[in-house]
Scaffold this active site. Sequence first.
Site, mmCIF file in Angstrom:
data_model
loop_
_atom_site.group_PDB
_atom_site.id
_atom_site.type_symbol
_atom_site.label_atom_id
_atom_site.label_comp_id
_atom_site.label_asym_id
_atom_site.label_seq_id
_atom_site.Cartn_x
_atom_site.Cartn_y
_atom_site.Cartn_z
ATOM 1 N N GLU A 1 42.947 43.027 53.561
ATOM 2 C CA GLU A 1 42.152 42.884 52.339
ATOM 3 C C GLU A 1 42.927 42.050 51.328
ATOM 4 O O GLU A 1 44.122 42.258 51.140
ATOM 5 C CB GLU A 1 41.871 44.287 51.768
ATOM 6 C CG GLU A 1 41.076 44.279 50.478
ATOM 7 C CD GLU A 1 40.771 45.690 49.965
ATOM 8 O OE1 GLU A 1 41.053 46.672 50.701
ATOM 9 O OE2 GLU A 1 40.271 45.817 48.845
ATOM 10 N N HIS B 1 42.801 40.208 47.301
ATOM 11 C CA HIS B 1 42.167 39.956 46.004
ATOM 12 C C HIS B 1 42.955 38.862 45.300
ATOM 13 O O HIS B 1 44.188 38.870 45.343
ATOM 14 C CB HIS B 1 42.156 41.225 45.145
ATOM 15 C CG HIS B 1 41.281 42.300 45.688
ATOM 16 N ND1 HIS B 1 39.965 42.437 45.365
ATOM 17 C CD2 HIS B 1 41.535 43.287 46.583
ATOM 18 C CE1 HIS B 1 39.437 43.461 46.010
ATOM 19 N NE2 HIS B 1 40.368 43.995 46.768
ATOM 20 N N ARG C 1 43.939 44.926 35.551
ATOM 21 C CA ARG C 1 42.676 44.634 34.863
ATOM 22 C C ARG C 1 41.971 45.936 34.425
ATOM 23 O O ARG C 1 42.633 46.928 34.183
ATOM 24 C CB ARG C 1 41.801 43.784 35.779
ATOM 25 C CG ARG C 1 42.500 42.433 36.108
ATOM 26 C CD ARG C 1 41.698 41.566 37.047
ATOM 27 N NE ARG C 1 40.442 41.128 36.437
ATOM 28 C CZ ARG C 1 39.437 40.613 37.128
ATOM 29 N NH1 ARG C 1 39.535 40.513 38.451
ATOM 30 N NH2 ARG C 1 38.342 40.223 36.525
ATOM 31 N N PRO D 1 30.780 39.402 46.855
ATOM 32 C CA PRO D 1 29.934 38.986 45.744
ATOM 33 C C PRO D 1 30.670 38.198 44.665
ATOM 34 O O PRO D 1 31.800 38.534 44.312
ATOM 35 C CB PRO D 1 29.420 40.308 45.174
ATOM 36 C CG PRO D 1 30.377 41.317 45.629
ATOM 37 C CD PRO D 1 30.874 40.854 46.960
ATOM 38 N N ASN D 2 29.997 37.165 44.174
ATOM 39 C CA ASN D 2 30.465 36.328 43.069
ATOM 40 C C ASN D 2 31.573 35.371 43.471
ATOM 41 O O ASN D 2 31.951 34.519 42.667
ATOM 42 C CB ASN D 2 30.924 37.189 41.883
ATOM 43 C CG ASN D 2 29.781 38.015 41.333
ATOM 44 O OD1 ASN D 2 28.732 37.482 41.002
ATOM 45 N ND2 ASN D 2 29.942 39.330 41.290
ATOM 46 N N ASN E 1 37.845 39.541 51.330
ATOM 47 C CA ASN E 1 37.934 39.732 49.879
ATOM 48 C C ASN E 1 36.596 40.349 49.486
ATOM 49 O O ASN E 1 35.606 39.641 49.334
ATOM 50 C CB ASN E 1 38.139 38.399 49.155
ATOM 51 C CG ASN E 1 38.230 38.617 47.652
ATOM 52 O OD1 ASN E 1 37.789 39.637 47.131
ATOM 53 N ND2 ASN E 1 38.802 37.650 46.941
ATOM 54 N N TYR F 1 40.885 33.533 37.875
ATOM 55 C CA TYR F 1 40.674 33.181 39.286
ATOM 56 C C TYR F 1 41.145 31.781 39.687
ATOM 57 O O TYR F 1 41.023 31.404 40.841
ATOM 58 C CB TYR F 1 39.181 33.316 39.625
ATOM 59 C CG TYR F 1 38.680 34.717 39.499
ATOM 60 C CD1 TYR F 1 39.002 35.671 40.467
ATOM 61 C CD2 TYR F 1 37.922 35.115 38.410
ATOM 62 C CE1 TYR F 1 38.563 36.978 40.351
ATOM 63 C CE2 TYR F 1 37.474 36.420 38.283
ATOM 64 C CZ TYR F 1 37.796 37.347 39.250
ATOM 65 O OH TYR F 1 37.367 38.632 39.129
ATOM 66 N N ARG G 1 33.879 30.514 37.693
ATOM 67 C CA ARG G 1 34.111 31.759 36.973
ATOM 68 C C ARG G 1 35.462 31.690 36.270
ATOM 69 O O ARG G 1 36.316 30.889 36.639
ATOM 70 C CB ARG G 1 34.100 32.912 37.996
ATOM 71 C CG ARG G 1 33.929 34.291 37.436
ATOM 72 C CD ARG G 1 33.811 35.259 38.601
ATOM 73 N NE ARG G 1 33.970 36.647 38.203
ATOM 74 C CZ ARG G 1 34.171 37.641 39.039
ATOM 75 N NH1 ARG G 1 34.238 37.397 40.341
ATOM 76 N NH2 ARG G 1 34.310 38.879 38.608
ATOM 77 N N ALA H 1 33.851 42.879 43.965
ATOM 78 C CA ALA H 1 33.633 44.138 43.253
ATOM 79 C C ALA H 1 33.190 45.276 44.178
ATOM 80 O O ALA H 1 33.330 46.444 43.834
ATOM 81 C CB ALA H 1 32.605 43.952 42.149
#
Lengths: 154, 154, 154, 154, 154, 154, 154, 154, 154, 154, 154, 154
Positions: L98, L100, L107, L11-12, L74, L24, L19, L77
């Site tokens: 995985e 990120h 964060r 998502p996103n 990835n 990012y 963003r 969230a």
Amino acid sequence: MTTRVMLLNGPNLNLLGERDSQVYGSRTLEDVESAFVELAAELGVEVVTAQSNSEGVLVDRIHEARSLDGIVINPGAYAHYSYAIRDAVEAVRVPCVEVHISNIHAREDFRHRSVISAVVDGFICGCGVYGYELALRALIKRIEEKKAGPLAAS
Amino acid sequence: MTTRVMLLNGPNLNLLGERDSQVYGSRTLEDVESAFVELAAELGVEVVTAQSNSEGVLVDRIHEARSLDGIVINPGAYAHYSYAIRDAVEAVRVPCVEVHISNIHAREDFRHRSVISAVVDGFICGCGVYGYELALRALIKRIEEKKAGPLAAS
Amino acid sequence: MTTRVMLLNGPNLNLLGERDSQVYGSRTLEDVESAFVELAAELGVEVVTAQSNSEGVLVDRIHEARSLDGIVINPGAYAHYSYAIRDAVEAVRVPCVEVHISNIHAREDFRHRSVISAVVDGFICGCGVYGYELALRALIKRIEEKKAGPLAAS
Amino acid sequence: MTTRVMLLNGPNLNLLGERDSQVYGSRTLEDVESAFVELAAELGVEVVTAQSNSEGVLVDRIHEARSLDGIVINPGAYAHYSYAIRDAVEAVRVPCVEVHISNIHAREDFRHRSVISAVVDGFICGCGVYGYELALRALIKRIEEKKAGPLAAS
Amino acid sequence: MTTRVMLLNGPNLNLLGERDSQVYGSRTLEDVESAFVELAAELGVEVVTAQSNSEGVLVDRIHEARSLDGIVINPGAYAHYSYAIRDAVEAVRVPCVEVHISNIHAREDFRHRSVISAVVDGFICGCGVYGYELALRALIKRIEEKKAGPLAAS
Amino acid sequence: MTTRVMLLNGPNLNLLGERDSQVYGSRTLEDVESAFVELAAELGVEVVTAQSNSEGVLVDRIHEARSLDGIVINPGAYAHYSYAIRDAVEAVRVPCVEVHISNIHAREDFRHRSVISAVVDGFICGCGVYGYELALRALIKRIEEKKAGPLAAS
Amino acid sequence: MTTRVMLLNGPNLNLLGERDSQVYGSRTLEDVESAFVELAAELGVEVVTAQSNSEGVLVDRIHEARSLDGIVINPGAYAHYSYAIRDAVEAVRVPCVEVHISNIHAREDFRHRSVISAVVDGFICGCGVYGYELALRALIKRIEEKKAGPLAAS
Amino acid sequence: MTTRVMLLNGPNLNLLGERDSQVYGSRTLEDVESAFVELAAELGVEVVTAQSNSEGVLVDRIHEARSLDGIVINPGAYAHYSYAIRDAVEAVRVPCVEVHISNIHAREDFRHRSVISAVVDGFICGCGVYGYELALRALIKRIEEKKAGPLAAS
Amino acid sequence: MTTRVMLLNGPNLNLLGERDSQVYGSRTLEDVESAFVELAAELGVEVVTAQSNSEGVLVDRIHEARSLDGIVINPGAYAHYSYAIRDAVEAVRVPCVEVHISNIHAREDFRHRSVISAVVDGFICGCGVYGYELALRALIKRIEEKKAGPLAAS
Amino acid sequence: MTTRVMLLNGPNLNLLGERDSQVYGSRTLEDVESAFVELAAELGVEVVTAQSNSEGVLVDRIHEARSLDGIVINPGAYAHYSYAIRDAVEAVRVPCVEVHISNIHAREDFRHRSVISAVVDGFICGCGVYGYELALRALIKRIEEKKAGPLAAS
Amino acid sequence: MTTRVMLLNGPNLNLLGERDSQVYGSRTLEDVESAFVELAAELGVEVVTAQSNSEGVLVDRIHEARSLDGIVINPGAYAHYSYAIRDAVEAVRVPCVEVHISNIHAREDFRHRSVISAVVDGFICGCGVYGYELALRALIKRIEEKKAGPLAAS
Amino acid sequence: MTTRVMLLNGPNLNLLGERDSQVYGSRTLEDVESAFVELAAELGVEVVTAQSNSEGVLVDRIHEARSLDGIVINPGAYAHYSYAIRDAVEAVRVPCVEVHISNIHAREDFRHRSVISAVVDGFICGCGVYGYELALRALIKRIEEKKAGPLAAS
């Protein structure tokens, strides 16, 4: 009979306009109270205003509101631990809307939770001082519904 | 240019009016959307409405709102754990007001916290379906402030 | 010399008899104080009564009790967070019995714990307003033991 | 008809008078039971006494109390974890007052909470063995109120 | 212009010298204030002193300190839960040093954390009443640095 | 006989003046040690200084301090988890004051608690490198009190 | 006078040798008791053995041990929640060593903590059934020290 | 071939006999090591002894024990947080018994848990310095079992 | 050979039909046992029934079930803390299905977790007393699978 | 009128028979659905089956079940966090039985709790795919009771 | 100018290849360092390698890396509690990539969190010893970005 | 046969480049996918790419990857709460890495933990979009090892 409500502000809100303006904006408590009273007048509602830094005085004021039709309260930092104020709000059984100027969920952890919020009718935060106006509208709505009785629930 | 906002409702809100009326009232989602659009029109604002039970579709809708001026969102139960929706709201950087019909602080423990609330501009709950109207007003206020720029902060 | 004790009631207890009668009963604070003074008189004890919604005033009253022989205190909601009252009770080193009208263990989570209870001599709850009478008896017993000295401990 | 109550003592209370006297005093369980029966007789109440170190036997005794008017229970350490005893007290629906000799809130952390306390009518601790007498008075008061019915609530 | 500071003491500190001397020493609050004023005078600093058992009054005093150059505060037990005092200290933006007579880290769990400590400039505890003198020195140092401006940071 | 104390600095403090100057200031460890020794000399006290990034070496140094009159220690990050250093401080039974340059309560969560603080005589933080001077004064005060014996406690 | 000790085994230990042999080994409870008695005899000590699956019976047995010189107890799973057994051990004030066959720290989370361990003189686990022999030696050592009095402490 | 074991003592144990004798007894580390070596000799076992206040050195020593048959370790305060020592013990796959002089379960909370205990073969605490002797016996038992192979498990 | 199973009921279940019928229904334990035996007979299974309020007796019964083919257990409130019963179920290695009449996840917090559930073969709750029948069917299925051996797993 | 129920399977259950067969058995989802439909037919019940990996689609399906008589749901991993599914189940007020193939209490911590379980009528786990049959029986029982009305409660 | 980096390995990594090969593989630290240096050479980078079991030495090494361009660190078990290493990494402000051979998220709870990870530039785990190569590539990428300045961010 | 892998974004991530570019970077998802495919081609690997904001669609995609050799995911969230995705990854038993973009450990608190990370083969974060390349390399390494069989483990 005229609807009468109390606008009650808690600790440090007397510094409004002076305290960190990035969080709380630049308007003073006097400005906020005036705008609130003005809007109330337009809507045919009378207002009693009060501010105190003392938990006990705030409890006293809430008790006094038993003779009024509703309360808009910004409990300030007491929101996070004052079970005495919570008990007072619950005990007087008068419609009550809680308002916070800043978005308390976006600040320090200890501000995320209001122990009072569970006993109020409405809860508004993060809308700046404009939130007081929204709270007034929400309170009036709630008072009207209450007067209309259970049948008119929506 | 006309201000345009999205009214976005999350899971189970399509059952409004049917689901436990003691908590949510008797008006349907259609009623709520109509009243919202009507008030918006009075205030010169256009509305796009959407409802979905799917987290992914809600994220998509929020992404589409990038071409609009603001969002009023009732994320339903996703409020309590959807970091994907939180990320979407944060990513699009569009003014957003979160609204809940019931007072989530007065219900089950798991409803006390909205993980989305930390990234919205305003948060309103417990005011019944009338809260949508308050949210619209809060959103418009926020959009105006944003357009006025940092100097006009209040 | 006559034994003299203080009966101290905390926030919202001035509403007794008016506040939710299912939890607190229908007798007023005045009724409770009268019954307390009457029983005390029968037992040869003088009473000073006080009530306040303010934490600071309650601390002041406890300090004044240094010239008395004991305290019966119902700290109301302050029981759950007032370390200032706890410190006051501990500092004055006067026998003290804490009483709550309702059974605080059977209500909301935040009421289950009294931060004051660790420094009192006796703790009574759930016995209704009759608990004040029990607290008085417990306090007098404790005062007598204290006067009798460590040898007479039972 | 004569009021009849049970005095029920839990684990290690058979050692009363022998176990650490600074915490529990110097009177034996026999002394305590005698004083209890004596006061009860003065107040026109009959008493059944029992003590056991076994959780199951205590549950059995509570079940037997269904034919009586009330229970005074000192569950000893079972207070802190016996949900079986809690269930028994709740199931028999007989007025019940819990008593502890020492102030459990002033001792080790694990003693601060009684899992039984949420289902009893009254709770007394820290008053020494004198607490049994207070518990008896509280229980009789509660039995009287119950007999008087809901109208006489105070 | 003369530097002027406030020495503010919270709940139960009026009992200093009387309260448990093993923890707090035998000097009275008057002794402490005199010594503080005397040292301040030597260092060319004027002092306003105040003590209150009331949270609200302490908030008021802190607000008054906006016209002064700094604050030395011993918030007593309020340190552990008064977010109102924390907010006041943060709002007035006046240099502030927090002091506790005893080592709060070596006492009960609830005393280990001061919710105010995150917004003060300096924090001193465990040094006995001598800690007030250290706090004064720390405060004056901080005021001098502030006057010297960001360039003189050390 | 001359009073002799140890100034002990922990991990990463050798980078003082180089590490983030917004938090720690611009003075080097050498500067700090010199100023400390100088003030000590004025007050008639001799100083042994040491710094190490190793927990074991710090424990060794504390053991060596048994032949001295006191310790000023800045344990750096070890403050937050080194029970070995805590045990060493407790074991040597030499007066000890802990100091931190920054206000550890205003930084990351893991820095809010010092596991060593419960066994020191004084604790100072947030006063910048000036805190070392305050710590020295506090230590000397404590040494004098200890020499004067229990009768002179204040 | 001959030293006499009790060997007390708790729930499910009657299945020893039958229950999962990878964790508990292949020897039966009878084997373990015989070896224990035999070693005790060599060391001039008499043994009373007992096993029960019932918490109440174990409390009874511990009370009986008041006439003996010490206890070796394997409380089985009761170790993890029986505050009644803890209270019994503490009340009888007889030297007591707790033993577990397996390494309870290396198994499920709920086995990591023994609520009894805080009141025993010695604690041994993970040494297999050989741990009983070690416990016996530790107990005798402790009994000897106790007889020798405080002067002979080592 | 002769069995050879390491006796490894951690931080602050070099102060044994000097540190609080109520907790640790009056014998020095030298005394303890001598008694250990002596008993080992009686049992036909050779001993390498080592003590260090440094976590890294203790890890090094454990690595060296790969050429030995077993380890008795008193990790001191490192027991409560040194995952590096835990990893070392686990990595070398040499039988290991952990010993603590005092009953760590009866002291401060942070001492209740040993992060190392989950990877050792035996765990002994609260038996005073006599615990070292028990640990040696347990270790030898474990070494014998290992040599005998899986068939001889008991 | 005939399949034989035990139906084991824990504390307070002897009050079935009498205890709060809204939660537990109106059938007595005798009714439940009869229905259970009857269905079992239809399915060619013999039943041993037992009920006890005592944890130790329940452990004894489970041990006896080693000579049977399976267990249906309703541990009542012991489900929430009896690691002794858990150990017994695990030790006897007999197929076991746990049943609760009410939905334990929908009641008080302490009822949400069964410490026994991790070692049973099947778990059923919230189906009323009909759950006993389902448990019997599940148990028989499990016993058949076990007899069929690993190849027939489904 | 024929009883009609929904069999609803959540994420990853389409992999049944392929996913770890030690935990989930070797039968495919198709097998399970067929057996379910077959048994239902025998009992005179019609079935609608559905599976989805999407939370939103599952909520939609539950909404559709408002026109049916009941739901058997295996929510898969959504059980552990999907408050949206919980709300859907609660909102439609249709009898619902939750089933899990494996014993979720015996697996990873995060699987121990189902947030949905508090709003279902029955809960079954650990009985393998046979649990679907038990769930169907439990559901039919519940539907019958509901049709019979409150008088027939058992 | 040639890019120069440090490869720093923490406690127990000197046992690589010897320690449990199922988790860590069969290659020795020497093998790993050689492969690292070789790849670095191919990419035109010079390497300084170091390993230590001591936290203090690792801090020293990180300080030395101030004269280099970057660090690849495998902090071993110190990752889980060494705030001293965290502070060192943060203080030197040199690009740093943390690597773990095994997937720390799939092992014991205490390994799930690295207190150092919040201050590194990149974090890689679970890729076996090949992770060192990936870490080197990530580090070089980061160093290039840093040299290119803020404009080249990607 | 050609190695084929899936690149799956959650998502996103379709907003990449748009963003917050400080976190990012400025490259779009298309850029990232192109670079990934290109590198894969160089290494002789084919790629299937997919992105979805819907949890259910991501689960579907992972199921499809059963016909491929590996997955780079990835999860955005969803990483922080999607046990459904975790179950999918675990169920398909295909090598999976995985990744990120940002350092999730640096964060907000809720991002520190990935519930998926425990079931993947490799985990990479904080390396910016370059992390995708590293993940591809790690995945290929893992696929090769798997093809080589258990003997070739390193």
